[in-house]
Enzyme design. Structure first.
Site, PDB file in Angstrom:
ATOM      1  N   THR A 154       0.826  -1.211   0.000  1.00 29.10           N
ATOM      2  CA  THR A 154       0.000   0.000   0.000  1.00 29.10           C
ATOM      3  C   THR A 154       0.863   1.265   0.000  1.00 29.10           C
ATOM      4  OG1 THR A 154      -1.473   1.294   1.422  1.00 29.10           O
ATOM      5  CG2 THR A 154      -0.128  -0.339   2.524  1.00 29.10           C
ATOM      6  N   ASP A 155       0.291   2.356  -0.464  1.00 26.27           N
ATOM      7  CA  ASP A 155       1.017   3.639  -0.420  1.00 26.27           C
ATOM      8  C   ASP A 155       1.248   4.104   1.018  1.00 26.27           C
ATOM      9  OD1 ASP A 155      -1.603   4.360   0.200  1.00 26.27           O
ATOM     10  OD2 ASP A 155      -1.816   5.847  -1.381  1.00 26.27           O
ATOM     11  N   GLU A 156       0.474   3.541   1.971  1.00 28.31           N
ATOM     12  CA  GLU A 156       0.587   4.017   3.357  1.00 28.31           C
ATOM     13  C   GLU A 156       1.947   3.730   3.968  1.00 28.31           C
ATOM     14  OE1 GLU A 156      -2.682   3.613   5.947  1.00 28.31           O
ATOM     15  OE2 GLU A 156      -4.130   3.851   4.344  1.00 28.31           O
TER      16      GLU A 156
ATOM     17  N   TYR B 180      -1.341  -0.330  11.287  1.00 33.15           N
ATOM     18  CA  TYR B 180      -1.625  -1.016  10.012  1.00 33.15           C
ATOM     19  C   TYR B 180      -0.486  -0.798   9.025  1.00 33.15           C
ATOM     20  CZ  TYR B 180      -3.267  -1.341   5.189  1.00 33.15           C
ATOM     21  OH  TYR B 180      -3.355  -1.605   3.845  1.00 33.15           O
TER      22      TYR B 180
ATOM     23  N   LYS C 265       2.267  -3.439   7.276  1.00 37.27           N
ATOM     24  CA  LYS C 265       2.439  -3.630   5.824  1.00 37.27           C
ATOM     25  C   LYS C 265       3.894  -3.351   5.428  1.00 37.27           C
ATOM     26  CE  LYS C 265      -0.397  -4.481   3.155  1.00 37.27           C
ATOM     27  NZ  LYS C 265      -0.957  -5.771   2.668  1.00 37.27           N
TER      28      LYS C 265
HETATM   29  P1  NAD Z   1     -10.342  -6.485   3.049  1.00 38.34           P
HETATM   30  O1  NAD Z   1     -10.228  -6.186   4.504  1.00 38.34           O
HETATM   31  O2  NAD Z   1     -11.590  -6.144   2.327  1.00 38.34           O
HETATM   32  O3  NAD Z   1     -10.076  -8.035   2.809  1.00 38.34           O
HETATM   33  C1  NAD Z   1      -9.087  -8.753   3.481  1.00 38.34           C
HETATM   34  C2  NAD Z   1      -9.358 -10.243   3.262  1.00 38.34           C
HETATM   35  O4  NAD Z   1      -8.308 -10.999   3.893  1.00 38.34           O
HETATM   36  C3  NAD Z   1     -10.671 -10.728   3.883  1.00 38.34           C
HETATM   37  O5  NAD Z   1     -11.359 -11.556   2.979  1.00 38.34           O
HETATM   38  C4  NAD Z   1     -10.222 -11.516   5.113  1.00 38.34           C
HETATM   39  O6  NAD Z   1     -11.112 -12.559   5.475  1.00 38.34           O
HETATM   40  C5  NAD Z   1      -8.884 -12.065   4.640  1.00 38.34           C
HETATM   41  N1  NAD Z   1      -7.977 -12.397   5.755  1.00 38.34           N
HETATM   42  C6  NAD Z   1      -7.691 -11.619   6.824  1.00 38.34           C
HETATM   43  N2  NAD Z   1      -6.835 -12.284   7.645  1.00 38.34           N
HETATM   44  C7  NAD Z   1      -6.562 -13.482   7.055  1.00 38.34           C
HETATM   45  C8  NAD Z   1      -5.736 -14.584   7.394  1.00 38.34           C
HETATM   46  N3  NAD Z   1      -5.023 -14.581   8.528  1.00 38.34           N
HETATM   47  N4  NAD Z   1      -5.692 -15.633   6.553  1.00 38.34           N
HETATM   48  C9  NAD Z   1      -6.431 -15.654   5.417  1.00 38.34           C
HETATM   49  N5  NAD Z   1      -7.239 -14.644   5.047  1.00 38.34           N
HETATM   50  C10 NAD Z   1      -7.299 -13.565   5.847  1.00 38.34           C
HETATM   51  O7  NAD Z   1      -9.075  -5.777   2.378  1.00 38.34           O
HETATM   52  P2  NAD Z   1      -8.928  -5.047   0.970  1.00 38.34           P
HETATM   53  O8  NAD Z   1      -9.306  -3.638   1.113  1.00 38.34           O
HETATM   54  O9  NAD Z   1      -9.522  -5.895  -0.075  1.00 38.34           O
HETATM   55  O10 NAD Z   1      -7.335  -5.082   0.835  1.00 38.34           O
HETATM   56  C11 NAD Z   1      -6.688  -6.224   0.293  1.00 38.34           C
HETATM   57  C12 NAD Z   1      -5.191  -5.997   0.321  1.00 38.34           C
HETATM   58  O11 NAD Z   1      -4.877  -4.840  -0.447  1.00 38.34           O
HETATM   59  C13 NAD Z   1      -4.612  -5.760   1.699  1.00 38.34           C
HETATM   60  O12 NAD Z   1      -3.376  -6.421   1.778  1.00 38.34           O
HETATM   61  C14 NAD Z   1      -4.432  -4.250   1.779  1.00 38.34           C
HETATM   62  O13 NAD Z   1      -3.354  -3.926   2.623  1.00 38.34           O
HETATM   63  C15 NAD Z   1      -4.106  -3.939   0.337  1.00 38.34           C
HETATM   64  N6  NAD Z   1      -4.474  -2.587  -0.147  1.00 38.34           N
HETATM   65  C16 NAD Z   1      -5.743  -2.112   0.038  1.00 38.34           C
HETATM   66  C17 NAD Z   1      -6.100  -0.867  -0.476  1.00 38.34           C
HETATM   67  C18 NAD Z   1      -7.503  -0.307  -0.320  1.00 38.34           C
HETATM   68  O14 NAD Z   1      -7.738   0.852  -0.660  1.00 38.34           O
HETATM   69  N7  NAD Z   1      -8.474  -1.083   0.164  1.00 38.34           N
HETATM   70  C19 NAD Z   1      -5.155  -0.104  -1.171  1.00 38.34           C
HETATM   71  C20 NAD Z   1      -3.854  -0.612  -1.321  1.00 38.34           C
HETATM   72  C21 NAD Z   1      -3.546  -1.864  -0.804  1.00 38.34           C
HETATM   73  O1  DAU Z   2      -4.040   4.185   0.663  1.00 36.46           O
HETATM   74  C1  DAU Z   2      -4.294   2.815   0.664  1.00 36.46           C
HETATM   75  C2  DAU Z   2      -5.031   2.465   1.917  1.00 36.46           C
HETATM   76  O2  DAU Z   2      -6.317   3.034   1.797  1.00 36.46           O
HETATM   77  C3  DAU Z   2      -5.117   0.969   2.171  1.00 36.46           C
HETATM   78  O3  DAU Z   2      -3.820   0.472   2.420  1.00 36.46           O
HETATM   79  C4  DAU Z   2      -6.011   0.663   3.362  1.00 36.46           C
HETATM   80  O4  DAU Z   2      -6.205  -0.734   3.470  1.00 36.46           O
HETATM   81  C5  DAU Z   2      -7.355   1.332   3.161  1.00 36.46           C
HETATM   82  O5  DAU Z   2      -8.140   1.150   4.326  1.00 36.46           O
HETATM   83  C6  DAU Z   2      -7.183   2.831   2.876  1.00 36.46           C
HETATM   84  O6  DAU Z   2      -6.711   3.548   4.044  1.00 36.46           O
HETATM   85  P1  DAU Z   2      -7.273   5.011   4.426  1.00 36.46           P
HETATM   86  O7  DAU Z   2      -7.055   5.189   5.874  1.00 36.46           O
HETATM   87  O8  DAU Z   2      -6.752   6.030   3.503  1.00 36.46           O
HETATM   88  O9  DAU Z   2      -8.826   4.759   4.055  1.00 36.46           O
HETATM   89  P2  DAU Z   2     -10.193   5.052   4.835  1.00 36.46           P
HETATM   90  O10 DAU Z   2     -11.285   4.708   3.889  1.00 36.46           O
HETATM   91  O11 DAU Z   2     -10.215   4.461   6.187  1.00 36.46           O
HETATM   92  O12 DAU Z   2     -10.137   6.632   4.994  1.00 36.46           O
HETATM   93  C7  DAU Z   2      -9.989   7.476   3.874  1.00 36.46           C
HETATM   94  C8  DAU Z   2      -9.901   8.907   4.382  1.00 36.46           C
HETATM   95  O13 DAU Z   2     -11.162   9.276   4.931  1.00 36.46           O
HETATM   96  C9  DAU Z   2      -8.898   9.101   5.495  1.00 36.46           C
HETATM   97  O14 DAU Z   2      -8.288  10.373   5.376  1.00 36.46           O
HETATM   98  C10 DAU Z   2      -9.735   9.062   6.764  1.00 36.46           C
HETATM   99  C11 DAU Z   2     -11.066   9.647   6.314  1.00 36.46           C
HETATM  100  N1  DAU Z   2     -12.273   9.126   7.012  1.00 36.46           N
HETATM  101  C12 DAU Z   2     -12.444   7.781   7.032  1.00 36.46           C
HETATM  102  C13 DAU Z   2     -13.534   7.247   7.684  1.00 36.46           C
HETATM  103  C14 DAU Z   2     -13.731   5.753   7.738  1.00 36.46           C
HETATM  104  C15 DAU Z   2     -13.168   9.997   7.583  1.00 36.46           C
HETATM  105  O15 DAU Z   2     -13.010  11.220   7.532  1.00 36.46           O
HETATM  106  N2  DAU Z   2     -14.253   9.460   8.226  1.00 36.46           N
HETATM  107  C16 DAU Z   2     -14.468   8.125   8.318  1.00 36.46           C
HETATM  108  O16 DAU Z   2     -15.480   7.705   8.954  1.00 36.46           O
END
Ligand code: NAD
Ligand code: DAU
Length: 340
Positions: free
Chosen positions: A126-128, A151, A155
């Site tokens: 992730t970019d985080e 988190y 990562k």
């Molecule tokens: P999500 O939380 O929707 O899904 C995570 C999945 O992993 C779930 O199905 C959960 O059951 C499974 N899981 C959790 N722990 C596990 C374990 N111990 N063994 C097997 N399965 C397990 O997450 P997402 O938003 O789909 O993100 C997927 C991946 O992409 C993550 O690695 C996250 O860090 C990365 N990512 C997410 C974003 C975003 O914006 N959502 C952006 C960049 C990277």
């Molecule tokens: O950038 C990639 C990441 O994006 C992934 O690695 C993470 O898995 C994913 O959860 C996401 O992280 P963020 O913290 O950026 O996403 P989130 O949707 O939680 O929040 C987006 C922005 O909105 C952040 O600045 C916090 C703000 N926010 C979020 C929630 C849930 C609010 O202001 N109110 C809220 O209730």
């Protein structure tokens, strides 16, 4: 490539990726290993569950015996590791499970990849991991890691383990770092689905701090396409940033959602900020474009409208998702924040 192991395939991005691969590679076996935590949902893949090329195994990536069994049974040659605890706010409430799944789980997968000489191991990062930007500049792959939440730290740790397994053992890892995804099947703890669902329910929309934090949004299918490019053309040992040059202040995204749903801005409630809240993310994704030929193709305007429509049309999906455990989490995190 004949058989791909997708971990975390029942989550948001993983389920979109499983569907994408089955649609685009009809000869490929896809194995989804998922623990089905609160975020994992087999309903996300109902439409593909009868596909003979698709196999689901319920289990934990920390269980080495199980991972080895899956790799042997399905002759896995490529691993894509999505499995993770993925929500920043939950990592603030408790970080242990983040270390277990995101760090130890990745280490277990890397051990198995080493033992069975996996051809490619894609770590979905992730970019985080880069931390937070000021008003200008973008994240590049060679920037130092500077995670600010538990988190992000978990990562970043996984990324370092991948690097070490490449340098020490030659495991052919590739790390992808993507910006914020949105699209169908996203769990409603994340900003966009949470705001859509609260607006549909005429409930307050909790915006952290001043609402001026910036995120760089990409449609989930563009992320899936990028991972496909990385599997096909990526070079082991490399890191690829993925983004769409689509920066939005949170408050503007929230107002956009309200406008599209024809709901009043009076639903917005500014609440206590997330501790350690990163101010701005922005991705430089010129490397993946230059070296692998990938670039995003979906228009944000169309994709966000389709995503909002998806939540309107799939009320059954999110009503089930927000019952039970979600309510406890919502109360714990937002209860005090939303008082008065
Ligand atoms: P999500 O939380 O929707 O899904 C995570 C999945 O992993 C779930 O199905 C959960 O059951 C499974 N899981 C959790 N722990 C596990 C374990 N111990 N063994 C097997 N399965 C397990 O997450 P997402 O938003 O789909 O993100 C997927 C991946 O992409 C993550 O690695 C996250 O860090 C990365 N990512 C997410 C974003 C975003 O914006 N959502 C952006 C960049 C990277
Ligand atoms: O950038 C990639 C990441 O994006 C992934 O690695 C993470 O898995 C994913 O959860 C996401 O992280 P963020 O913290 O950026 O996403 P989130 O949707 O939680 O929040 C987006 C922005 O909105 C952040 O600045 C916090 C703000 N926010 C979020 C929630 C849930 C609010 O202001 N109110 C809220 O209730």
């Amino acid at each position: 490539m004949q058989s791909i192991l997708v971990t975390g395939g029942a989550g948001f991005i993983g389920s979109n990726f499983v569907r994408y691969i089955l649609q685009n590679y009809p000869d490929l076996t896809v194995v989804n290993l998922d623990k089905l935590t609160y975020a994992g949902n087999l309903e996300n893949l109902r439409d593909v569950e009868d596909n003979p090329n698709y196999h689901f195994v319920k289990g934990d990536i920390c269980n080495q015996e199980l991972v080895e069994y899956v790799v042997r049974k399905f002759n896995v040659d490529v691993v894509v590791n999505f499995a993770a605890e993925s929500h920043v706010d939950r990592s603030i409430l408790g970080s242990e499970v983040f270390m277990r799944t995101n760090v130890i789980g990745t280490q277990v997968l890397l051990e198995v990849a080493k033992k069975y000489e996996i051809e490619k191991f894609i770590q979905i990062s992730t970019d985080e991991v880069y931390g937070s930007l000021g008003p200008t500049g973008k994240f590049t792959e060679d920037m130092p890691l500077s995670p600010n939440s538990p988190y992000a730290a978990s990562k970043a740790s996984a990324d370092l383990l991948c690097r070490a397994y490449f340098k020490t053992f030659g495991v052919p890892i590739i790390i992808t770092r993507c910006s914020n995804n949105f699209g169908p099947y996203q769990f409603p703890e994340k900003l966009i689905p949470l705001m859509i669902i609260n607006a549909l329910n005429d409930k307050p929309l909790p915006v952290y701090g001043d609402g001026e934090n910036v995120r760089d949004w990409i449609y989930v299918l563009d992320h899936c396409r990028a991972i496909d490019f990385v599997i096909q053309r990526g070079k082991p040992g490399e890191i690829y940033n993925i983004g769409a040059s689509n920066e939005w202040r949170n408050i503007d995204i929230v107002k956009l959602i309200l406008k599209k749903l024809n709901k009043p801005e009076s639903l917005i409630k500014f609440v206590k900020d997330r501790p350690g809240h990163d101010r701005r993310y922005a991705m430089d994704w010129t490397k993946i474009k230059r070296e692998l030929g990938w670039e995003p193709i979906f228009s944000f305007e169309e994709a966000i409208t389709e995503t909002i429509n998806w939540y309107i049309q799939n009320e059954d999906w999110w009503k089930k998702v927000i019952s039970g455990e979600y309510q406890n989490y919502y109360q714990l995190w937002y209860g005090e924040r939303l008082k008065n």
